[in-house]
Scaffold this motif. Sequence first.
Motif, PDB file in Angstrom:
ATOM      1  N   CYS A 152       0.789  -1.233   0.000  1.00  0.00           N
ATOM      2  CA  CYS A 152       0.000   0.000   0.000  1.00  0.00           C
ATOM      3  C   CYS A 152       0.820   1.281   0.000  1.00  0.00           C
ATOM      4  O   CYS A 152       0.276   2.356   0.176  1.00  0.00           O
ATOM      5  CB  CYS A 152      -0.939  -0.009   1.204  1.00  0.00           C
ATOM      6  N   TYR A 153       2.115   1.162  -0.199  1.00  0.00           N
ATOM      7  CA  TYR A 153       2.960   2.360  -0.256  1.00  0.00           C
ATOM      8  C   TYR A 153       3.115   2.816  -1.702  1.00  0.00           C
ATOM      9  O   TYR A 153       3.071   2.018  -2.632  1.00  0.00           O
ATOM     10  CB  TYR A 153       4.362   2.071   0.295  1.00  0.00           C
ATOM     11  N   ASP A 154       3.370   4.090  -1.858  1.00  0.00           N
ATOM     12  CA  ASP A 154       3.689   4.615  -3.185  1.00  0.00           C
ATOM     13  C   ASP A 154       5.113   4.243  -3.573  1.00  0.00           C
ATOM     14  O   ASP A 154       5.408   4.037  -4.745  1.00  0.00           O
ATOM     15  CB  ASP A 154       3.532   6.142  -3.200  1.00  0.00           C
ATOM     16  N   GLU A 155       5.983   4.182  -2.591  1.00  0.00           N
ATOM     17  CA  GLU A 155       7.366   3.788  -2.821  1.00  0.00           C
ATOM     18  C   GLU A 155       7.844   3.021  -1.597  1.00  0.00           C
ATOM     19  O   GLU A 155       7.428   3.312  -0.477  1.00  0.00           O
ATOM     20  CB  GLU A 155       8.229   5.038  -3.024  1.00  0.00           C
ATOM     21  N   TRP A 156       8.694   2.035  -1.823  1.00  0.00           N
ATOM     22  CA  TRP A 156       9.224   1.281  -0.694  1.00  0.00           C
ATOM     23  C   TRP A 156      10.688   0.974  -0.926  1.00  0.00           C
ATOM     24  O   TRP A 156      11.179   1.051  -2.040  1.00  0.00           O
ATOM     25  CB  TRP A 156       8.447  -0.006  -0.440  1.00  0.00           C
ATOM     26  N   VAL A 157      11.347   0.677   0.175  1.00  0.00           N
ATOM     27  CA  VAL A 157      12.746   0.263   0.122  1.00  0.00           C
ATOM     28  C   VAL A 157      12.839  -1.118   0.756  1.00  0.00           C
ATOM     29  O   VAL A 157      12.037  -1.476   1.616  1.00  0.00           O
ATOM     30  CB  VAL A 157      13.679   1.254   0.859  1.00  0.00           C
ATOM     31  N   GLU A 158      13.787  -1.891   0.298  1.00  0.00           N
ATOM     32  CA  GLU A 158      14.000  -3.229   0.856  1.00  0.00           C
ATOM     33  C   GLU A 158      14.529  -3.109   2.279  1.00  0.00           C
ATOM     34  O   GLU A 158      15.466  -2.346   2.533  1.00  0.00           O
ATOM     35  CB  GLU A 158      15.001  -4.013  -0.001  1.00  0.00           C
ATOM     36  N   HIS A 159      13.946  -3.839   3.172  1.00  0.00           N
ATOM     37  CA  HIS A 159      14.420  -3.865   4.554  1.00  0.00           C
ATOM     38  C   HIS A 159      15.476  -4.945   4.705  1.00  0.00           C
ATOM     39  O   HIS A 159      15.340  -6.036   4.167  1.00  0.00           O
ATOM     40  CB  HIS A 159      13.267  -4.142   5.513  1.00  0.00           C
ATOM     41  N   SER A 160      16.516  -4.623   5.436  1.00  0.00           N
ATOM     42  CA  SER A 160      17.574  -5.585   5.693  1.00  0.00           C
ATOM     43  C   SER A 160      17.672  -5.819   7.200  1.00  0.00           C
ATOM     44  O   SER A 160      17.713  -4.854   7.971  1.00  0.00           O
ATOM     45  CB  SER A 160      18.914  -5.030   5.184  1.00  0.00           C
ATOM     46  N   GLY A 161      17.726  -7.068   7.594  1.00  0.00           N
ATOM     47  CA  GLY A 161      17.899  -7.391   9.000  1.00  0.00           C
ATOM     48  C   GLY A 161      19.280  -7.007   9.509  1.00  0.00           C
ATOM     49  O   GLY A 161      19.524  -6.958  10.714  1.00  0.00           O
TER      50      GLY A 161
END
Length: 166
Positions: A152-161
């Motif tokens: 549901c975001y317009d833009e996202w970034v990959e999350h890194s643990g």
Amino acid sequence: MNVASERANARLRFLDRYAGIPLLWSLGRTPRRRARPENVRAIGLLKTAAIGDTVILSAVVPDLRRHFPDARLVLFAGSSNVEVARMIPGLDEVVHLPVRQVRGAVRRIRSVPVDVLFDFGPWPRFDALLARFSSARFTVGFRTDGQYRHYCYDEWVEHSGAVHEL
């Protein structure tokens, strides 16, 4: 229920996972990818829990202030972190969201218009839902493997643990 137990509440975690995933997926089926706004007058930061993460998030405020000197900066916080959020210098407003009341939280976040909303939240689907139903013109959040929060975001970034959300 005290605020310390909100994050550990099994019922809330169950609802977040088993209602949140299909809800966000179905909302994400309707494309809503909007362009970044050219004129940013108000920026929202969403962090509904975690005192320590809220303190770490405070490092973003001077950067935003430097890049958007005339923008209004609003932090949306939950019961467990609203008091520490109010101590962050450089914010124009801190809005308390009632995280145990979905309708109330959605109503409250919609009542404060922002051009861009950054979701830094630890509750993957609940915070994404708030971002989706906010009145923000553009939303940014994380795509985390197995969390299904990015729909549901317009833009996202990959999350890194391996790297903190900041």
